[in-house]
Design a protein around this motif. Structure first.
Motif, PDB file in Angstrom:
ATOM      1  N   VAL A  46       0.838  -1.204   0.000  1.00  0.00           N
ATOM      2  CA  VAL A  46       0.000   0.000   0.000  1.00  0.00           C
ATOM      3  C   VAL A  46       0.870   1.250   0.000  1.00  0.00           C
ATOM      4  CG1 VAL A  46      -1.690   1.329   1.324  1.00  0.00           C
ATOM      5  CG2 VAL A  46      -1.963  -1.146   1.070  1.00  0.00           C
ATOM      6  N   ARG A  50       0.513   4.131  -2.777  1.00  0.00           N
ATOM      7  CA  ARG A  50       0.251   5.531  -2.438  1.00  0.00           C
ATOM      8  C   ARG A  50       1.299   6.459  -3.044  1.00  0.00           C
ATOM      9  NH1 ARG A  50      -1.901   6.226   3.800  1.00  0.00           N
ATOM     10  NH2 ARG A  50      -3.924   5.179   3.516  1.00  0.00           N
ATOM     11  N   GLU A  53       0.482   6.733  -6.696  1.00  0.00           N
ATOM     12  CA  GLU A  53      -0.732   7.521  -6.894  1.00  0.00           C
ATOM     13  C   GLU A  53      -0.480   9.011  -6.672  1.00  0.00           C
ATOM     14  OE1 GLU A  53      -5.081   6.213  -5.828  1.00  0.00           O
ATOM     15  OE2 GLU A  53      -4.171   7.144  -4.070  1.00  0.00           O
ATOM     16  N   THR A 203      -2.556   6.543   8.992  1.00  0.00           N
ATOM     17  CA  THR A 203      -3.643   5.582   8.772  1.00  0.00           C
ATOM     18  C   THR A 203      -3.543   4.420   9.739  1.00  0.00           C
ATOM     19  OG1 THR A 203      -3.324   6.099   6.413  1.00  0.00           O
ATOM     20  CG2 THR A 203      -4.909   4.382   6.954  1.00  0.00           C
ATOM     21  N   ALA A 207      -7.601   0.208   8.257  1.00  0.00           N
ATOM     22  CA  ALA A 207      -7.868   1.007   7.057  1.00  0.00           C
ATOM     23  C   ALA A 207      -6.925   0.630   5.920  1.00  0.00           C
ATOM     24  CB  ALA A 207      -7.749   2.488   7.384  1.00  0.00           C
ATOM     25  N   ILE A 208      -5.690   0.273   6.257  1.00  0.00           N
ATOM     26  CA  ILE A 208      -4.725  -0.144   5.233  1.00  0.00           C
ATOM     27  C   ILE A 208      -5.184  -1.432   4.564  1.00  0.00           C
ATOM     28  CG2 ILE A 208      -2.388  -1.037   4.879  1.00  0.00           C
ATOM     29  CD1 ILE A 208      -2.546   1.998   5.098  1.00  0.00           C
ATOM     30  N   GLU A 210      -8.273  -2.518   4.285  1.00  0.00           N
ATOM     31  CA  GLU A 210      -9.433  -2.183   3.453  1.00  0.00           C
ATOM     32  C   GLU A 210      -8.985  -1.516   2.156  1.00  0.00           C
ATOM     33  OE1 GLU A 210     -11.859   0.256   5.910  1.00  0.00           O
ATOM     34  OE2 GLU A 210     -12.374  -1.359   7.324  1.00  0.00           O
ATOM     35  N   GLU A 211      -8.009  -0.630   2.254  1.00  0.00           N
ATOM     36  CA  GLU A 211      -7.504   0.046   1.051  1.00  0.00           C
ATOM     37  C   GLU A 211      -6.844  -0.958   0.099  1.00  0.00           C
ATOM     38  OE1 GLU A 211      -4.099   3.364  -0.123  1.00  0.00           O
ATOM     39  OE2 GLU A 211      -5.103   3.519   1.816  1.00  0.00           O
ATOM     40  N   ARG A 214      -9.487  -2.639  -1.862  1.00  0.00           N
ATOM     41  CA  ARG A 214     -10.027  -1.762  -2.914  1.00  0.00           C
ATOM     42  C   ARG A 214      -9.070  -1.666  -4.085  1.00  0.00           C
ATOM     43  NH1 ARG A 214     -11.070   1.639   1.511  1.00  0.00           N
ATOM     44  NH2 ARG A 214      -9.447   3.082   0.793  1.00  0.00           N
ATOM     45  N   ARG A 215      -7.800  -1.727  -3.813  1.00  0.00           N
ATOM     46  CA  ARG A 215      -6.794  -1.608  -4.881  1.00  0.00           C
ATOM     47  C   ARG A 215      -6.565  -2.941  -5.605  1.00  0.00           C
ATOM     48  NH1 ARG A 215      -3.713   3.043  -4.841  1.00  0.00           N
ATOM     49  NH2 ARG A 215      -3.866   4.394  -2.989  1.00  0.00           N
ATOM     50  N   ALA A 220      -3.954  -8.263   0.800  1.00  0.00           N
ATOM     51  CA  ALA A 220      -4.802  -7.493   1.716  1.00  0.00           C
ATOM     52  C   ALA A 220      -5.026  -8.211   3.037  1.00  0.00           C
ATOM     53  CB  ALA A 220      -6.142  -7.181   1.049  1.00  0.00           C
TER      54      ALA A 220
END
Length: 394
Positions: A46, A50, A53, A203, A207-208, A210-211, A214-215, A220
């Motif tokens: 992640v 990030r 991104e 974070t 939450a990491i 979950e992210e 999503r990615r 995960a």
């Protein structure tokens, strides 16, 4: 194992590279060339995503730290297997960044594993994760990255970097106290901090994950690595026995009375209660703990819990994350990787740091690190060389 095609030639272990580095600016100063260290876990994946991104030019790299890596992880331990390397590569493919594997096994053995064994042989209790950050990820890896034209190294550590308005950077605790890793990053100096990137510090771990889902990152739900990565089965005593051999010695009471024997003083740590193999209980019926480990005469001294109370300590080889401490000051200190902060008065005398604790702390041993904080800011780190304790002087 490969380097970047067309990149400047550099030694394979990152030694003897130029120390001159261009200043790495914050993201607001424009895209950077970023080398993302990818362990094969969810955090580093992640973090790399990030960074990409955010518009940086990111390249992923997995560090091969084992000379003979296992194919698969054992439970949730370890992070240096072939499986981890493949997980990192798949994550890089999903993110859409180039990916390479760098062989730093020899450097890791010399700077981390050999150091770990030597410290235990000397009766001290080292922190290999802290040593790995200092010698591998932010020395060997960062030096090599800069030599190859990168501006920064990105990792999945839970910590925050604050860019100051007038220039300079500070290292702070992560917002998630349960995952904060600033303690093992306290060895970073100002120059290394200038070229570091920690995208996860704001974070929580939930939450990491979950992210990551999503990615579309397959890691995960991958379990975190625990314990010591190069001791995959978690048997530290067995690992040390294989490296140091059996060395029978005496287990003594605080007054020098022999209570039993051990197979190697290296198999004990300050504050240990279980596995002492003492033949008879204490006169007061209370549990006994390891108070002292002496490699000189190969003895282990045990006694009551209050003998573990540390009132003060001396630490050496200080490393500062920004402006060095000067003279005497008030701070909080963290004395173990997962320990609580305690208020202290710290005095710097040359290259020696003396720390007086407001309230006693237990189970603190030479070889561990003391990290000083000013609020959430990491001031610096030093290696504990001696402690002042009730009952047994160290």
């Amino acid at each position: 194992m490969s380097d970047f095609p067309g990149a400047p030639t550099a030694p394979s272990d990152g030694r003897n590279l130029p120390r001159e580095r261009p200043e790495a600016g914050a993201a607001a100063n424009g895209p950077l060339r970023v080398l993302a260290a990818m362990s094969g876990g969810v955090d580093s994946a992640v973090a790399a995503a990030r960074a990409a991104e955010a518009g940086h030019e990111v390249t992923g790299v997995h560090l091969a730290l084992s000379a003979n890596p296992q194919s698969f992880r054992t439970g949730a331990r370890g992070c240096c297997t072939i499986e981890d390397s493949r997980d990192a590569r798949r994550a890089a493919d999903v993110i859409g960044i180039p990916f390479y594997v760098w062989d730093l096994a020899e450097r890791f053995r010399e700077d981390v594993i050999d150091d770990f064994v030597a410290e235990y042989a000397a009766g001290r209790t080292p922190n290999p994760c802290l040593r790995c950050n200092e010698k591998i990820k932010f020395a060997a890896l960062l030096d090599k990255a800069i030599a190859l034209g990168f501006d920064a190294v990105c990792t999945g550590h839970y910590a925050r970097i604050v860019d100051l308005p007038g220039g300079g950077r500070e290292l702070h605790r992560a917002v998630d106290p349960a995952k904060d890793q600033s303690y093992v990053l306290g060895v970073l100096d100002t120059d290394q901090l200038a070229h570091s990137m920690f995208p996860l510090g704001d974070t929580t771990k939930d939450a990491i994950r979950e992210e990551a889902e999503r990615r579309g990152l397959a890691v995960a739900k991958k379990p975190d690595s625990h314990d010591i990565c190069f001791i995959a089965d978690g048997d530290t005593q067995g690992f040390l026995a294989r490296h140091l051999g059996e060395a029978t010695g005496d287990i003594l009471d605080a007054d020098g009375t022999k209570l039993g024997e051990h197979d190697g003083a290296y198999g004990f740590t300050i504050g240990q209660r279980k596995g002492l193999r003492i033949g008879r209980p204490a006169a007061d019926g209370k549990p006994r703990y390891v108070l002292d480990i002496s490699p000189v005469n190969n003895t282990v001294t045990v006694g009551p819990a209050e003998g573990l109370d540390v009132l003060g300590l001396t630490a050496i080889r200080p490393r500062w994350c920004g402006t060095p401490a000067v003279g005497e000051g008030r701070y909080t200190a963290q004395l173990r990787a997962h320990g609580e902060e305690v208020p202290v008065t710290a005095t710097l005398d040359g290259e020696e740091l003396r720390v007086r604790l407001d309230t006693p702390a237990r189970g603190i041993a030479p070889g561990q690190a003391v990290v000083l904080y000013d609020g959430t800011r990491v001031v610096g780190s030093a290696t504990i060389s001696a402690t002042e304790r009730r009952g047994v002087p160290a």
